[in-house]
Design an enzyme around this catalytic site. Structure first.
Site, PDB file in Angstrom:
ATOM      1  N   CYS A   1      -0.525   4.157   2.074  1.00 32.53           N
ATOM      2  CA  CYS A   1      -0.363   4.032   3.526  1.00 32.53           C
ATOM      3  C   CYS A   1       1.086   4.288   3.930  1.00 32.53           C
ATOM      4  CB  CYS A   1      -0.711   2.625   4.001  1.00 32.53           C
ATOM      5  SG  CYS A   1      -2.128   1.902   3.221  1.00 32.53           S
ATOM      6  N   ASP A   2       2.035   3.770   3.156  1.00 37.33           N
ATOM      7  CA  ASP A   2       3.411   3.700   3.647  1.00 37.33           C
ATOM      8  C   ASP A   2       4.412   4.604   2.925  1.00 37.33           C
ATOM      9  OD1 ASP A   2       2.501   1.747   5.388  1.00 37.33           O
ATOM     10  OD2 ASP A   2       2.837   0.145   3.931  1.00 37.33           O
TER      11      ASP A   2
ATOM     12  N   CYS B   1       0.824  -1.209   0.000  1.00 35.36           N
ATOM     13  CA  CYS B   1       0.000   0.000   0.000  1.00 35.36           C
ATOM     14  C   CYS B   1       0.859   1.260   0.000  1.00 35.36           C
ATOM     15  CB  CYS B   1      -0.927  -0.009   1.204  1.00 35.36           C
ATOM     16  SG  CYS B   1      -1.956   1.461   1.291  1.00 35.36           S
TER      17      CYS B   1
END
Ligand code: NAP
Length: 313
Positions: free
Chosen positions: A138-139, A135
């Protein structure tokens, strides 16, 4: 048993689940929605969504899903942030379990979606959150100024690689063939991006360094020449497709050989009264808008099924 019998339980909270919730709630069926392990589904992990009709300037994935949830709740859908662990569709009312809690309903709509596939390499799982990610949204932020690898040749790999260039100094896309699967527009955007490079016909053979507890690089293998190359990198992003989240339905309804739910009469599964919609069924289109459309169909099919049931007394 925690509650009285419901008319309909919806399992999953992506575009299919929330659309089914909006329609069944507006039909006064008071749906109970189990949001599952990833409330809002995969769109909450994406960046800008440019192809969902109605948003000329695009819309953030998290925002779109919040809007859908609020829309369902406005009509009194009940959203529970719980994950269904077991189902029993062998008799009516159907039984749905959240660990030891049992819920019963006349109809069930399954919209449990799909999850990102991993490469299956040794040490890969242990390094998730320590340099390996599925992701970018997200990261990505954690990889400021670093060199990254992105595995995959589809739209997801292109979109996420482009997003990662906001943070990374370089993103190298490793693809197993010499031709991308991604749409032309996404390919062009990736080719034009100066921070993106490509390594063709290659796969990651080994991730370094599980023993150090972080990603330091990888061994790549060229599938045509069998040549191995060592590359250093701070993170490895994987965007190689998805697996349907249907493990808990094995033995309860018919699944195809890849685990996707089989539907027969419209959105009905092999068990009358159990309907399915979205990425847990559809491995062809897999779009938010098609999932939402199927969620609507499942809700209408459910409504008709319940009417019929009521007539039978
Ligand atoms: P996808 O289209 O199935 O692409 C998966 C990619 O991963 C393929 O290039 C495949 O290689 C590669 N791959 C699969 N297994 C692999 C393995 N074990 N090792 C190495 N590579 C592997 O999946 P996706 O990119 O997630 O897209 C899914 C759907 O969502 C598509 O319909 C796509 O159009 C849509 N989508 C659209 C957008 C957008 O429009 N902005 C963004 C994201 C997704 P091969 O090509 O060799 O098979």
């Amino acid at each position: 048993m925690s509650e009285d019998k419901r008319k309909v339980i919806i399992i999953g909270s992506g575009p299919a689940g929330y659309t089914a919730a909006i329609y069944t709630a507006r039909a006064q069926l008071a749906p109970l929605v189990f949001a599952g392990p990833e409330p809002g589904g995969q769109l909450t992990m994406t960046t800008e969504i440019e192809n969902f009709p109605g948003f000329a300037e695009g819309i953030d994935g998290q925002k779109l899903m919040n809007e859908m949830r609020q829309q369902a709740e406005r009509f009194d859908a009940q959203v529970e942030y719980k994950t269904v662990s077991k189902v029993d569709f062998s008799s009516r009312p159907f039984r749905v379990f959240v660990e030891d809690e049992e819920f019963r309903s006349d109809a069930v709509i399954i919209s449990s979606g799909a999850s990102a596939k991993m490469l299956g390499l040794p040490g890969e799982k242990a390094l998730v959150g320590r340099g390996v990610s599925t992701c970018a949204t997200c990261d990505g932020f954690f990889f400021q100024g670093q060199e990254l690898l992105m595995v995959g040749g589809g739209d997801s790999a292109m979109e996420e690689a482009i997003f990662l260039t906001k943070f990374a100094s370089k993103v190298t896309i490793v693809h197993r063939r010499d031709e991308l699967r991604a749409s032309k527009i996404m390919q062009e955007r990736a080719f034009k991006n100066e921070k993106i490079e490509f390594i063709w016909d290659s796969v990651i053979e080994k991730i370094h360094d599980p023993e150090a507890g972080k990603v330091t690089g990888a061994t790549l293998r060229n599938l045509k020449t069998d040549e191995r190359t060592e590359v250093s990198c701070g993170g490895i992003f994987v965007a190689i497709g998805h697996k349907p989240n249907t493990d808990i339905f094995k033995g309860q309804i018919e699944l195809d050989e890849n685990g996707y739910i089989k539907t027969f009469e419209k959105t009905q599964t092999s068990v009358p009264g159990v309907f399915a919609a979205g990425d847990c069924v559809d491995h062809v289109y897999r779009q938010a808008i098609t999932a939402a459309g199927m969620g609507c169909q499942a809700a209408i099919d459910t409504e008709r099924y319940l009417e019929e049931l009521a007539h039978q007394g």
